[in-house]
Design an enzyme around this catalytic site. Structure first.
Site, PDB file in Angstrom:
ATOM      1  N   ALA A   1       0.736  -1.157  -0.158  1.00  9.09           N
ATOM      2  CA  ALA A   1      -0.113  -0.146   0.121  1.00  9.09           C
ATOM      3  C   ALA A   1       0.935   1.098   0.077  1.00  9.09           C
ATOM      4  O   ALA A   1       2.180   1.079   0.356  1.00  9.09           O
ATOM      5  CB  ALA A   1      -0.789  -0.001   1.188  1.00  9.09           C
TER       6      ALA A   1
ATOM      7  N   GLU B   1       4.077  -5.342   7.492  1.00 12.52           N
ATOM      8  CA  GLU B   1       3.269  -4.216   8.265  1.00 12.52           C
ATOM      9  C   GLU B   1       3.734  -4.152   9.642  1.00 12.52           C
ATOM     10  O   GLU B   1       3.535  -2.919  10.291  1.00 12.52           O
ATOM     11  CB  GLU B   1       1.729  -4.661   8.118  1.00 12.52           C
ATOM     12  CG  GLU B   1       1.039  -4.508   6.531  1.00 12.52           C
ATOM     13  CD  GLU B   1       1.193  -5.836   5.818  1.00 12.52           C
ATOM     14  OE1 GLU B   1       1.997  -6.703   6.131  1.00 12.52           O
ATOM     15  OE2 GLU B   1       0.600  -5.985   4.675  1.00 12.52           O
TER      16      GLU B   1
ATOM     17  N   GLU C   1      -0.413  -9.327  -0.929  1.00 16.26           N
ATOM     18  CA  GLU C   1      -1.772  -9.740  -0.818  1.00 16.26           C
ATOM     19  C   GLU C   1      -2.347  -9.952  -2.094  1.00 16.26           C
ATOM     20  O   GLU C   1      -3.071 -10.651  -2.414  1.00 16.26           O
ATOM     21  CB  GLU C   1      -2.268  -8.606  -0.030  1.00 16.26           C
ATOM     22  CG  GLU C   1      -1.937  -8.658   1.547  1.00 16.26           C
ATOM     23  CD  GLU C   1      -2.230  -7.413   2.390  1.00 16.26           C
ATOM     24  OE1 GLU C   1      -1.929  -6.293   2.165  1.00 16.26           O
ATOM     25  OE2 GLU C   1      -3.229  -7.790   3.403  1.00 16.26           O
TER      26      GLU C   1
HETATM   27  N1  CAA Z   1       4.730   3.120  -0.632  1.00 22.61           N
HETATM   28  C1  CAA Z   1       4.916   4.400  -1.092  1.00 22.61           C
HETATM   29  N2  CAA Z   1       6.284   4.412  -1.899  1.00 22.61           N
HETATM   30  C2  CAA Z   1       6.905   3.534  -2.096  1.00 22.61           C
HETATM   31  C3  CAA Z   1       6.703   2.263  -1.356  1.00 22.61           C
HETATM   32  C4  CAA Z   1       5.201   2.027  -0.817  1.00 22.61           C
HETATM   33  N3  CAA Z   1       4.949   0.729  -0.056  1.00 22.61           N
HETATM   34  N4  CAA Z   1       7.796   1.159  -1.560  1.00 22.61           N
HETATM   35  C5  CAA Z   1       8.617   1.771  -2.257  1.00 22.61           C
HETATM   36  N5  CAA Z   1       8.172   3.126  -2.423  1.00 22.61           N
HETATM   37  C6  CAA Z   1       8.906   4.312  -3.132  1.00 22.61           C
HETATM   38  C7  CAA Z   1       9.894   4.880  -2.206  1.00 22.61           C
HETATM   39  O1  CAA Z   1       9.585   5.899  -1.320  1.00 22.61           O
HETATM   40  C8  CAA Z   1      11.045   5.427  -3.195  1.00 22.61           C
HETATM   41  O2  CAA Z   1      10.522   6.538  -3.799  1.00 22.61           O
HETATM   42  P1  CAA Z   1      11.277   7.976  -3.772  1.00 22.61           P
HETATM   43  O3  CAA Z   1      12.530   7.486  -4.875  1.00 22.61           O
HETATM   44  O4  CAA Z   1      10.409   8.802  -4.298  1.00 22.61           O
HETATM   45  O5  CAA Z   1      11.708   8.042  -2.475  1.00 22.61           O
HETATM   46  C9  CAA Z   1      10.785   4.548  -4.333  1.00 22.61           C
HETATM   47  O6  CAA Z   1       9.745   3.766  -4.157  1.00 22.61           O
HETATM   48  C10 CAA Z   1      11.856   3.541  -4.450  1.00 22.61           C
HETATM   49  O7  CAA Z   1      12.131   2.917  -2.972  1.00 22.61           O
HETATM   50  P2  CAA Z   1      13.403   2.738  -1.995  1.00 22.61           P
HETATM   51  O8  CAA Z   1      14.466   3.756  -2.530  1.00 22.61           O
HETATM   52  O9  CAA Z   1      13.088   2.759  -0.668  1.00 22.61           O
HETATM   53  O10 CAA Z   1      13.983   1.530  -2.942  1.00 22.61           O
HETATM   54  P3  CAA Z   1      15.031   0.213  -2.321  1.00 22.61           P
HETATM   55  O11 CAA Z   1      15.489  -0.739  -3.445  1.00 22.61           O
HETATM   56  O12 CAA Z   1      15.991   0.682  -1.538  1.00 22.61           O
HETATM   57  O13 CAA Z   1      14.018  -0.602  -1.345  1.00 22.61           O
HETATM   58  C11 CAA Z   1      12.032  -1.701  -0.775  1.00 22.61           C
HETATM   59  C12 CAA Z   1      13.065  -1.271  -1.827  1.00 22.61           C
HETATM   60  C13 CAA Z   1      12.481  -2.763   0.034  1.00 22.61           C
HETATM   61  C14 CAA Z   1      10.602  -2.216  -1.395  1.00 22.61           C
HETATM   62  C15 CAA Z   1      11.465  -0.427   0.246  1.00 22.61           C
HETATM   63  O14 CAA Z   1      11.131   0.593  -0.744  1.00 22.61           O
HETATM   64  C16 CAA Z   1      10.245  -0.605   0.905  1.00 22.61           C
HETATM   65  O15 CAA Z   1      10.829  -1.319   2.297  1.00 22.61           O
HETATM   66  N6  CAA Z   1       9.155  -0.223   0.665  1.00 22.61           N
HETATM   67  C17 CAA Z   1       7.971  -0.326   1.514  1.00 22.61           C
HETATM   68  C18 CAA Z   1       7.549  -1.867   1.756  1.00 22.61           C
HETATM   69  C19 CAA Z   1       6.487  -1.815   2.651  1.00 22.61           C
HETATM   70  O16 CAA Z   1       6.356  -1.691   4.010  1.00 22.61           O
HETATM   71  N7  CAA Z   1       5.206  -2.361   2.110  1.00 22.61           N
HETATM   72  C20 CAA Z   1       4.218  -2.711   3.021  1.00 22.61           C
HETATM   73  C21 CAA Z   1       3.289  -1.483   3.096  1.00 22.61           C
HETATM   74  S1  CAA Z   1       1.974  -1.529   4.211  1.00 22.61           S
HETATM   75  C22 CAA Z   1       0.795  -2.353   3.596  1.00 22.61           C
HETATM   76  O17 CAA Z   1       0.774  -2.748   2.364  1.00 22.61           O
HETATM   77  C23 CAA Z   1      -0.465  -2.451   4.429  1.00 22.61           C
HETATM   78  C24 CAA Z   1      -1.552  -3.248   3.846  1.00 22.61           C
HETATM   79  O18 CAA Z   1      -1.463  -4.620   3.826  1.00 22.61           O
HETATM   80  C25 CAA Z   1      -2.522  -2.716   3.385  1.00 22.61           C
END
Ligand code: CAA
Length: 261
Positions: free
Chosen positions: A68, A136, A116
């Site tokens: 998300a 999460e 998911e």
């Molecule tokens: N939401 C918004 N933006 C996201 C994102 C997310 N879930 N995941 C990645 N991005 C964005 C980053 O902010 C970044 O954007 P900017 O360049 O503008 O800063 C871009 O995508 C690239 O991300 P990273 O620079 O972090 O890339 P990385 O290769 O270093 O890491 C990653 C990749 C491991 C996927 C890391 O981005 C990450 O941990 N993302 C979040 C994953 C996460 O926690 N997902 C669960 C969300 S909660 C959820 O989904 C709840 C639900 O069930 C409804």
């Protein structure tokens, strides 16, 4: 219909491909994108005449869907979060209950709402660099789009509990070993493998395919008796032309020509 965050097409074999298209945000799903996914599976895809199934994948070479959209999370309160969660449940239920097979071609990160999404599909093909996880708990929240239920369904309580409580990411091979991924393929071949499976399914009777999806889903429906439904579906299939054709083709040692009737 044109979508802002989705791309879709239908190929020469009548296989639809849906791409979640926000590559700069690793295809993170905001409310608008979730609304579009729900619309695609409830309104658009059912009208794509003669399609045999749908492949779902992510744009770019980094992510399937990284979850998300966390950038929209800071303004959430209980009421808004429940609304967002319900919207996700509705959209993903449309995928799970779609009457044609839907296969996730997991081309990179499939985290949180992305894992998911993959789990709501009927099967998952992992590219070698795919990463799955439900992180999460790192954000102090729980899965919102069915992950706490579908992960248990797919890999069992013990392993699901570990992944959900640690937030650990696992690679394609581990996902395959656990039964989360149906197949692992070289990176970049996920869509091709998904299409190969859909082409095989396309040679089968479409009514029996739709009924089978319904029956397998019923196993997890606590309100309905899947065994009773199977008896009814078996009876309903027996009344179809396809069943007569399938059985006759076997007896006559020829290929069946199914018409969906
Ligand atoms: N939401 C918004 N933006 C996201 C994102 C997310 N879930 N995941 C990645 N991005 C964005 C980053 O902010 C970044 O954007 P900017 O360049 O503008 O800063 C871009 O995508 C690239 O991300 P990273 O620079 O972090 O890339 P990385 O290769 O270093 O890491 C990653 C990749 C491991 C996927 C890391 O981005 C990450 O941990 N993302 C979040 C994953 C996460 O926690 N997902 C669960 C969300 S909660 C959820 O989904 C709840 C639900 O069930 C409804």
């Amino acid at each position: 219909m044109d979508y802002k965050n989705l791309l879709y097409s239908v190929d020469e074999n009548n296989i639809a491909t849906l791409i979640i298209n926000r590559p700069k945000a690793y295809n993170a799903i905001n409310a608008e994108t979730m609304g579009e996914i729900g619309h695609f599976f409830s309104k658009t895809a059912p009208k794509l005449k003669g399609i045999v199934g749908v492949v779902v994948t992510g744009a770019g070479d980094k992510a399937f869907v990284a979850g998300a959209d966390i950038k929209a999370f800071l303004t959430l309160d209980n009421k808004k979060a429940q609304k967002l969660s319900k919207q996700g449940h509705l959209a993903y239920n449309h995928i799970e209950n779609f009457d044609k097979p839907v296969i996730a071609a997991v081309n990179g990160f499939a985290l949180g709402g992305g894992c998911e999404l993959a789990m709501a599909c009927h099967m998952r093909i992992a590219g070698a660099k795919a990463k799955f996880g439900q992180p999460e708990v790192n954000l102090g929240i729980v899965p919102g789009y069915g992950g706490s239920q579908r992960l248990v369904q797919l890999i069992g309580k013990g392993k699901a509990m570990e992944l959900l409580l640690t937030g650990d990411m696992i690679g394609a091979e581990e996902a395959h070993r656990l039964g989360l991924a149906n197949h692992v393929v070289p990176q970049g071949e996920e869509v091709a493998k998904a299409k190969e499976i859909l082409l095989k399914i396309a040679t089968k009777g479409p009514i029996s395919i739709a009924k089978t999806i319904e029956l397998v889903n019923l196993y997890f429906n606590k309100k309905k008796d899947g065994f009773k439904a199977e008896i009814e579906a078996f009876g309903a299939c027996a009344d179809t032309k396809d069943f007569k054709e399938g059985a006759s083709a076997f007896i006559e040692k020829r290929k069946a020509n199914f018409t969906g009737k």
